[in-house]
Design a protein around this motif. Structure first.
Motif, short mmCIF file in Angstrom:
data_model
loop_
_atom_site.label_atom_id
_atom_site.label_comp_id
_atom_site.label_asym_id
_atom_site.label_seq_id
_atom_site.Cartn_x
_atom_site.Cartn_y
_atom_site.Cartn_z
N LEU A 148 -7.17 5.06 -16.13
CA LEU A 148 -7.74 3.87 -15.46
C LEU A 148 -6.64 3.48 -14.36
O LEU A 148 -7.13 3.28 -13.39
N TYR A 149 -5.37 3.84 -14.49
CA TYR A 149 -4.40 3.41 -13.47
C TYR A 149 -4.85 4.46 -12.31
O TYR A 149 -4.80 3.84 -11.12
N TYR A 150 -4.86 5.68 -12.61
CA TYR A 150 -5.27 6.58 -11.55
C TYR A 150 -6.73 6.57 -10.81
O TYR A 150 -7.17 6.67 -9.51
N ALA A 151 -7.64 5.85 -11.72
CA ALA A 151 -9.09 5.68 -11.00
C ALA A 151 -8.93 4.46 -10.09
O ALA A 151 -9.75 4.75 -8.89
N TRP A 206 2.96 5.84 -3.03
CA TRP A 206 4.17 6.52 -3.36
C TRP A 206 4.35 6.78 -4.79
O TRP A 206 4.70 7.63 -5.24
N LYS A 207 4.07 5.59 -5.44
CA LYS A 207 4.26 5.72 -6.91
C LYS A 207 3.21 6.59 -7.51
O LYS A 207 3.57 7.27 -8.56
N GLY A 208 1.88 6.52 -7.07
CA GLY A 208 1.04 7.28 -7.74
C GLY A 208 1.12 8.90 -7.62
O GLY A 208 0.60 9.65 -8.21
N LEU A 209 1.81 9.14 -6.34
CA LEU A 209 2.21 10.63 -6.08
C LEU A 209 3.31 10.78 -6.80
O LEU A 209 3.44 12.17 -7.38
N PHE A 210 4.44 10.09 -6.83
CA PHE A 210 5.75 10.60 -7.51
C PHE A 210 6.29 9.97 -8.63
O PHE A 210 7.39 10.15 -9.34
N ASP A 211 5.49 8.98 -9.21
CA ASP A 211 5.70 8.16 -10.40
C ASP A 211 7.17 7.58 -10.20
O ASP A 211 7.90 7.24 -11.10
N VAL A 212 7.43 7.06 -8.79
CA VAL A 212 8.75 6.51 -8.44
C VAL A 212 8.51 5.39 -7.81
O VAL A 212 7.85 5.47 -7.06
N ARG A 213 9.22 4.30 -8.19
CA ARG A 213 9.10 3.05 -7.19
C ARG A 213 10.15 3.18 -5.81
O ARG A 213 10.76 3.93 -5.72
N LEU A 214 9.34 2.60 -4.82
CA LEU A 214 10.04 2.39 -3.54
C LEU A 214 11.41 1.84 -3.60
O LEU A 214 11.38 0.92 -4.82
N PRO A 215 12.69 2.39 -3.33
CA PRO A 215 14.00 1.81 -3.48
C PRO A 215 14.08 0.70 -2.58
O PRO A 215 14.71 0.43 -1.62
N LEU A 219 -10.65 -4.00 -1.96
CA LEU A 219 -9.23 -3.67 -1.80
C LEU A 219 -8.28 -4.47 -2.49
O LEU A 219 -7.20 -3.82 -3.12
N MET A 220 -8.47 -5.81 -2.41
CA MET A 220 -7.52 -6.62 -3.05
C MET A 220 -7.60 -6.59 -4.57
O MET A 220 -6.56 -6.61 -5.55
N LEU A 221 -8.75 -6.33 -5.31
CA LEU A 221 -9.08 -6.22 -6.52
C LEU A 221 -8.45 -5.00 -6.99
O LEU A 221 -7.78 -4.89 -7.98
N SER A 222 -8.30 -3.81 -6.32
CA SER A 222 -7.82 -2.74 -6.57
C SER A 222 -6.25 -2.66 -6.56
O SER A 222 -5.66 -2.12 -7.50
N VAL A 223 -5.79 -3.53 -5.71
CA VAL A 223 -4.38 -3.73 -5.58
C VAL A 223 -3.78 -4.59 -7.09
O VAL A 223 -2.88 -3.89 -7.95
N LEU A 224 -4.55 -5.29 -7.42
CA LEU A 224 -4.46 -6.34 -8.66
C LEU A 224 -4.37 -5.34 -9.95
O LEU A 224 -3.66 -5.29 -10.91
N PHE A 225 -5.57 -4.48 -10.12
CA PHE A 225 -5.94 -3.67 -11.17
C PHE A 225 -4.88 -2.35 -11.23
O PHE A 225 -4.51 -1.79 -12.37
N VAL A 226 -4.40 -1.80 -10.26
CA VAL A 226 -3.42 -0.75 -10.04
C VAL A 226 -2.34 -1.40 -10.76
O VAL A 226 -1.68 -0.65 -11.52
N ALA A 228 1.07 -1.08 -0.01
CA ALA A 228 0.15 0.12 0.09
C ALA A 228 0.96 1.27 -0.03
O ALA A 228 0.60 2.25 -0.73
N VAL A 229 1.96 1.23 0.89
CA VAL A 229 2.80 2.33 0.89
C VAL A 229 3.51 2.59 -0.54
O VAL A 229 3.60 3.60 -1.02
N ASP A 230 3.92 1.41 -1.19
CA ASP A 230 4.60 1.40 -2.64
C ASP A 230 3.54 2.08 -3.61
O ASP A 230 4.00 2.84 -4.41
N ILE A 231 2.21 1.53 -3.51
CA ILE A 231 1.16 1.90 -4.47
C ILE A 231 0.82 3.46 -4.28
O ILE A 231 1.01 4.51 -5.24
#
Length: 737
Positions: free
Chosen positions: A199-202, A92-101, A154-161, A87-90
């Protein structure tokens, strides 16, 4: 760039709003718990308690008693822990377009997919158990279902994101992201387009809002246990199981004794209410609920919780519901109306199916616990702060249905204690209101006057010794250098059937050369019955009288055949000054057999099933000593009932019900005997005078007394040691040393 700034600001606003609402909901319920009384002793967290806490929380020790349900919860529990990092990674990436290191990021993604898929399967199974199998203990409706929808969403949103992230970046399929790759492959036509981005941001926002919605919902639902259960388990008392808290009867400022208002429970007792997950395991094993009585341990907790929430909101002037506009405003108390609309199931004639059935009680509770409307007629319902705890929330009928067997507590995965709350409310009825069922009142009056529930003369307490053939039983006056005090108890002294058990025990002890003596007519009732019925004053009198007598004769070791006396002496008398070792007669006899001082040489050709006494088993963990004795008897076959050991069903006599007549549903002892008959025994063995009586009565009611006998373990051992005639006992005549 503007879009990213706007997205960041909106995200901060949503998170801030969610955190604020969550904090409000938690803080208000915390304030309600703080209305309770402060605990007497400071909390201590030692290594033993830490190990037990870890076993319950991380090992799901009690949850796994139901393996399928436990495994399902285990998957959800650890799946959520794993997915919190995702969830933190999702976000973070949605805000900054960068993966967690993170090292081995692709393997981290795989762990997220596995966890999400596993939780989805587990939630699907949870829904099937509730609506497919329709387990009797589980409630059905939108409230129990909403969390399943939250988690599934919540689980489906993880997979679709993850899937739309791959599409927007045009990432190739990967074996380390099999589900997201498959979803992306099915929608490959939008790869790299603005649609993939939208759709990613949705789904990113769906994930965030579901997460925050779940956060706000949790403390306002039964899922508050996610936060309260770990605390509740950590605060579980270090006292022996079932040990009752003493009352300060000398408090001149006390306006009442016991609990007559929800805020007079302790804070730990109130925390129990918010830890409940409404899984129904307690009600599923409750002998009262299983035989159609009014009491349901789960509904006990839920009704007290709802009442605390309503009354707490009224006292603190802070709404329990956050945000308040989302919930209907209603200041009427939710009350229990037992005389109104409850269905007839659970009252009078047994209408359940099978040996036990909790459905009549579940239906009655569902029908009766509600917000009254005009159709009720009569007086308008009370306001929450005016509703009476016993009358509007709990009924006396429910409280007096409890056998104090603690099977509910043994099954509870979040550490709730039900029995102490019931006894505290009984104390209020008895000590403050003077309200007791007539037959229970009669038994307590007789104990007060003559030291036994029948009212037989105190001077006849040792009369049973005159019936013994070949064994002299000295009193403590006659044998002052005795090693063991045999505390015979009221049943062993006065009840004709239990006297035979006492005789067998005395002969065995004499044959083994045990130096024992009895108090004779100086013995008094142990006080267990008055205490469990709520009469703390009478219990205190019994305890003080007995302890004074023990001191006078220098008692160092006590043996008793009654588990209720055993438990009271061992765990509750020390608080009032008892300093003696307490042993149950099965522990003593098992030790004598092991030492070779008792040799069961004569075959006893019976098929026996052993009924576990609640006060010997669940209260004290003594399951093997009686079975060791039975296994040592040649020719005796031991067959276990389906419900045995820690999950054995109560005989129905505990909590003072030995002296009160069952007036609703099926008799508990009949249900227990039916469970015993299922293994085709010739003997139902027990190690408690109450249980023996209930097993015999149940056999008679089922017209099975010609084929099945009820025997105490001591009687079976005596038959094996002395043979059918019992002549060997006479060889020890007059040699009780």
């Amino acid at each position: 760039m503007i879009w990213k700034i706007a997205n960041f600001v909106l995200c901060l606003g949503a998170v801030g709003c969610g955190a604020l609402l969550f904090g409000k909901a938690v803080s208000r319920r915390y304030a309600y718990v703080m209305l309770g009384r402060r605990e007497g002793e400071p909390f201590r967290f030692d290594r033993r308690r830490l190990r037990e806490w870890a076993a319950q929380l991380f090992g799901h020790k009690k949850l796994l008693k139901d393996r399928r349900s436990g495994l399902m919860h285990l998957i959800v529990f650890y799946g959520f822990i794993v997915l919190q990092f995702g969830a933190v990674d999702i976000v973070w990436k949605g805000l900054f377009d960068v993966r967690l290191p993170l090292p081995a990021y692709d393997w981290f993604v795989l762990s997220q997919e596995i966890a999400a898929a596993a939780v989805l399967v587990a939630i699907g199974y949870a829904g099937y158990r509730r609506y497919g199998e329709k387990l009797r203990r589980l409630k059905r409706g939108w409230k129990p279902s909403v969390v399943l929808l939250f988690i599934a969403g919540l689980m489906l949103s993880v997979l679709f994101v993850s899937a739309f992230d791959r599409l927007r970046e045009e990432a190739p399929a990967s074996a380390l992201a099999p589900i997201a790759s498959a979803l992306a492959g099915a929608m490959s036509g939008i790869a790299g387009t603005w649609a993939a981005d939208v759709l990613y941001y949705a789904f990113w926002w769906a994930h965030l809002l579901i997460l925050l919605g779940f956060l706000v919902y949790v403390p306002q639902s039964k899922h508050f246990h996610l936060l309260t259960a770990p605390v509740n388990l950590a605060l579980a008392g270090s006292d022996p199981p079932g040990k009752l808290r003493s009352l300060d009867l000398e408090d001149e400022n006390a306006e009442s004794f016991g609990v007559g208002a929800v805020e007079t429970f302790t804070r730990k007792q109130l925390l129990d209410l918010y830890a409940c997950v409404e899984c129904g395991r307690c009600t599923d094993v409750c002998p009262a609920a299983g035989t159609g009585k009014a009491l349901s341990p789960m509904h006990l907790i839920v009704k007290l919780r709802d009442h605390l929430t309503e009354k707490g909101a009224a006292i603190t002037s802070k709404s329990a519901w956050v945000p308040e506009f989302a919930f209907p405003s209603d200041d009427r108390a939710t009350v229990f109306r037992p005389a109104g609309t409850p269905s007839r199931e659970g009252r009078g004639e047994w209408t359940g199916e099978g040996v036990t059935d909790i459905r009549p009680t579940m239906r009655m509770q569902k029908d009766a616990w509600r917000k009254p409307d005009a159709s009720d007629g009569g007086e308008p319902p009370p306001r929450p702060e005016e509703a009476s705890l016993i009358g509007d929330v709990m009924t006396a009928e429910e409280l007096w249905a409890c056998t104090t067997c603690r099977n509910c507590e043994d099954q509870c995965p979040v550490g709730n204690a039900h029995v102490d709350k019931i006894v505290d409310m009984r104390r209020y009825l008895v000590l403050t209101e003077g309200s007791v069922p007539s037959d229970g009142q009669r038994a307590m009056q007789q104990i007060e006057r003559q030291g036994n529930p029948w009212g037989i003369s105190r001077s006849d307490r040792a009369k049973w010794t005159e019936e013994l053939d070949g064994v002299r039983v000295p009193t403590v006056r006659e044998l002052p250098d005795f090693d063991v005090l045999l505390f015979v108890g009221s049943m062993g002294s006065y009840d004709n059937r239990t006297r035979k058990v006492t005789a067998s025990l005395v002969k065995l002890m004499a044959h083994a050369g045990v130096r024992f003596a009895i108090l004779g007519n100086e013995e008094r009732n142990s006080g267990d019955t008055p205490r469990r019925m709520g009469n703390e004053l009478l219990f205190r009198q019994c305890a003080e009288d007995n302890i004074e007598t023990f001191r006078r004769y220098g008692v160092r070791r006590i043996v008793t055949a009654c588990p209720h006396t055993y438990n009271t002496f061992k765990h509750e008398y020390p608080e009032f000054g008892l300093e003696a070792e307490v042993v149950h007669h099965t522990e003593l006899l098992a030790g004598l057999v092991k030492e070779g001082r008792l040799v069961p040489a004569h075959p006893v050709r019976e098929r026996a099933t052993y009924h576990d006494s609640c006060y010997l088993g669940r209260y004290n963990g003594r399951y093997e000593a009686p079975r060791d004795i039975l296994r040592a008897i040649p020719g005796l076959e031991l067959a276990e009932m389906e419900r045995s050991g820690a999950n054995a069903m109560c005989c129905g006599a505990g909590g003072g019900l030995m002296w009160m007549e069952e007036s609703a549903g099926k008799r508990i002892n009949v249900a227990r005997v039916e469970q015993a008959l299922a293994v085709s025994p010739t003997v139902i063995a027990s190690a408690c005078p109450y249980c023996l009586t209930m097993m015999e009565d149940g056999s008679k009611l089922l017209e099975a007394e010609e084929t099945v006998a009820a025997k105490d373990v001591a009687e079976l051992l005596a038959a094996a040691v002395f043979g059918p005639s019992g002549r060997e006992a006479s060889s020890k005549e007059g040699t009780v040393r």
